[in-house]
Design an enzyme around this catalytic site. Structure first.
Site, short mmCIF file in Angstrom:
data_model
loop_
_atom_site.label_atom_id
_atom_site.label_comp_id
_atom_site.label_asym_id
_atom_site.label_seq_id
_atom_site.Cartn_x
_atom_site.Cartn_y
_atom_site.Cartn_z
N HIS A 68 0.82 -1.22 0.00
CA HIS A 68 0.00 0.00 0.00
C HIS A 68 0.86 1.27 0.00
O HIS A 68 0.45 2.32 0.47
CB HIS A 68 -1.01 -0.02 1.16
CG HIS A 68 -0.43 -0.04 2.53
ND1 HIS A 68 -1.01 -0.72 3.58
CD2 HIS A 68 0.67 0.55 3.05
CE1 HIS A 68 -0.29 -0.54 4.67
NE2 HIS A 68 0.74 0.24 4.38
N HIS A 98 -1.36 5.63 8.79
CA HIS A 98 0.02 6.06 9.06
C HIS A 98 0.03 7.36 9.87
O HIS A 98 0.48 8.40 9.39
CB HIS A 98 0.78 6.20 7.75
CG HIS A 98 0.81 4.91 6.97
ND1 HIS A 98 -0.25 4.48 6.21
CD2 HIS A 98 1.75 3.93 6.89
CE1 HIS A 98 0.05 3.30 5.67
NE2 HIS A 98 1.25 2.94 6.07
N HIS A 112 10.52 -3.32 3.37
CA HIS A 112 10.96 -1.93 3.30
C HIS A 112 11.22 -1.40 4.69
O HIS A 112 10.69 -1.91 5.69
CB HIS A 112 9.93 -1.04 2.59
CG HIS A 112 8.63 -0.83 3.32
ND1 HIS A 112 7.72 -1.83 3.55
CD2 HIS A 112 8.08 0.28 3.85
CE1 HIS A 112 6.66 -1.35 4.17
NE2 HIS A 112 6.85 -0.07 4.39
N GLU A 119 4.67 -4.88 8.70
CA GLU A 119 3.22 -4.72 8.60
C GLU A 119 2.58 -5.86 7.79
O GLU A 119 1.34 -5.91 7.70
CB GLU A 119 2.87 -3.35 8.00
CG GLU A 119 3.31 -3.17 6.56
CD GLU A 119 3.19 -1.72 6.08
OE1 GLU A 119 2.92 -0.82 6.88
OE2 GLU A 119 3.39 -1.50 4.88
FE LIG Z 1 2.25 1.06 5.59
#
Ligand SMILES: [Fe+2]
Length: 431
Positions: free
Chosen positions: A12, A59, A193, A240
């Site tokens: 995402h 976020h 990431h 995540e």
């Molecule tokens: Fe994220």
């Protein structure tokens, strides 16, 4: 009964929505992003789910550390794009499904997942970034969305095992939903990431490939992985992917990945999968037994006269008015209400029925409408009415008659330091 038609996993990263909004479809560097999502679009167009149960994380946009929770179910009737600092994206709002969401909430709580709920909050790139490439939306979205926000940004965060089990509970709830609808499950986030600190820019493509393979074939072999192990292999923010485990838990044991895409143009691997059901696993419980179990705690409460449990359904139906009254905790709104109530009603978009309930201080009517009592005591504090006045009015009695039913004839309210709001104290009670 509702049927789960399959699952989608997707990254995402805001790279996806940037590419779409900036019209990069024909730019060779960006084109693989669009290409990778085409089979997912095709699958959704073919299977035509009525509802997409969409697991994502915010976020620090609409869910901040002033009140952070692990599992937050969207129960609202509409969702819009959040403003992440540069204005919201020009993307239409999408309808929710409050009835199915309330059913799932009851099922999860009965299965000991004490979730929280939300409505009227913008959804950030964690939701809308890939959603815009999954579905056409120029003329409105083709399905309803139930967003499910997972608090993965502050430790302690939910574990892989907890997330998988939660997915299994979501599956049970959907399969026992007494409407003949099709539901797809999406898990978002990842893949590898890291966006903070000296380790930012970390990626690990071999691990991403292994994770996607094991997600399909051996999800239970991943359940003991800790957040530290996930971070070591996939970067801290890459952890995540616990949200992919919720999606996987909501599918049957036997599945088949019918599409997989992977592209790493910059900071975060952009990946997606379509995972289709390959067995017709039925729930262990009979539908009637499940419905009885999830309604067990409030069974019989309807027999109690003058009692109105504040349900998700009431909270959604009467959100606008509850929200208006809740805003009385803000000094500016409070001042406007006292100086020019009609203007404050208009600004809040209250209906005529809602305006009348507030204008007339119709305490009983407000409760019947779906306002929770604690908004009444706030309104009372603003206009200088004691709690005892409100209790008496709800019962249809005079203050004096109601006070006779108490052991002591005291008065109180939640008013603080605002001048004149407790004038009824040390005076003859008003009628
Ligand atoms: Fe994220």
């Amino acid at each position: 009964m509702a049927r789960i038609v399959g699952g989608i996993a997707t990254s995402h990263t805001p790279t996806i929505s940037f590419a779409q909004d900036a019209g990069k479809q024909n730019d060779p560097v960006w084109a693989p992003i669009f290409k990778g999502y085409e089979p997912v679009q095709d699958w959704l167009a073919e299977t035509k789910p009525d509802v997409l149960f969409y697991i994502y994380n915010d976020h620090m946009t609409s869910f901040f550390i002033d009140h952070y929770s692990h599992f937050t179910l969207g129960v609202g009737d509409e969702y819009y794009s959040a403003d992440e600092g540069g204005g919201p994206r020009a993307i239409p709002p999408i309808k929710g499904d409050p009835a199915l969401a309330e059913h799932i909430a009851k099922g999860l709580v009965a299965d000991e997942f004490d979730i929280s709920t939300f409505q009227n909050k913008g959804l950030d790139h964690g939701c809308f970034s890939p959603l815009g490439l999954l579905l056409p939306h120029e003329n409105g979205w083709p399905l309803k969305l139930i967003p499910f926000q997972v608090g993965v940004l502050q430790f302690p965060a939910p574990t892989m095992r907890r997330c998988y089990k939660l997915g299994q509970a979501i599956r049970r709830a959907i399969q026992h939903y007494p409407e003949d609808i099709k539901v797809a499950i999406a898990g978002t986030g990842g893949l590898s990431h890291q966006v903070h600190g000296e380790r930012c820019g970390f990626n690990n493509t071999p691990w991403d490939m292994e994770f996607m393979e094991r997600l399909e074939k051996d999800p239970e072999g991943l359940l003991d992985m800790t957040h530290a192990e996930l971070a070591e292999l996939g970067g801290l923010e890459g952890a995540e992917i616990v949200m992919w485990m919720i999606m996987r838990g909501a599918l049957s044991k036997k599945v088949e990945t019918t599409h997989k895409a992977y592209y790493l143009p910059s900071m975060c691997a952009i990946a997606n999968m379509v995972i289709e059901e390959r067995s017709d696993e039925k729930p262990e419980e009979m539908d009637a037994a499940y419905l009885k179990r999830i309604n067990h705690q409030v069974a019989g409460v309807e027999k109690l006269d003058g009692t109105y449990p504040f349900t998700i359904g009431r909270g959604v139906k009467a959100f606008r008015l509850n929200n208006y009254l809740h805003s009385l905790v803000e000094p500016a709104h409070r001042k406007l209400f006292l100086d020019d109530p009609e203007k404050s009603f208009e600004q809040a978009g209250l209906t005529e029925e809602e305006k009348t309930l507030v204008r007339e201080r119709d305490w009983r009517g407000l409760i019947h409408y779906g306002v929770i009592f604690f908004m009444l005591e706030k309104l009372g504090a603003v206009v200088g009415t004691s709690n005892l006045h409100i209790y008496a009015a709800m019962r249809g009695e005079t203050l004096e008659d109601f006070q006779k039913t108490r052991n002591a004839q005291i008065m109180y309210s939640v008013a603080g330091t605002d001048k004149g709001k407790t004038d009824w104290d040390n005076k003859e009670p008003a009628k």
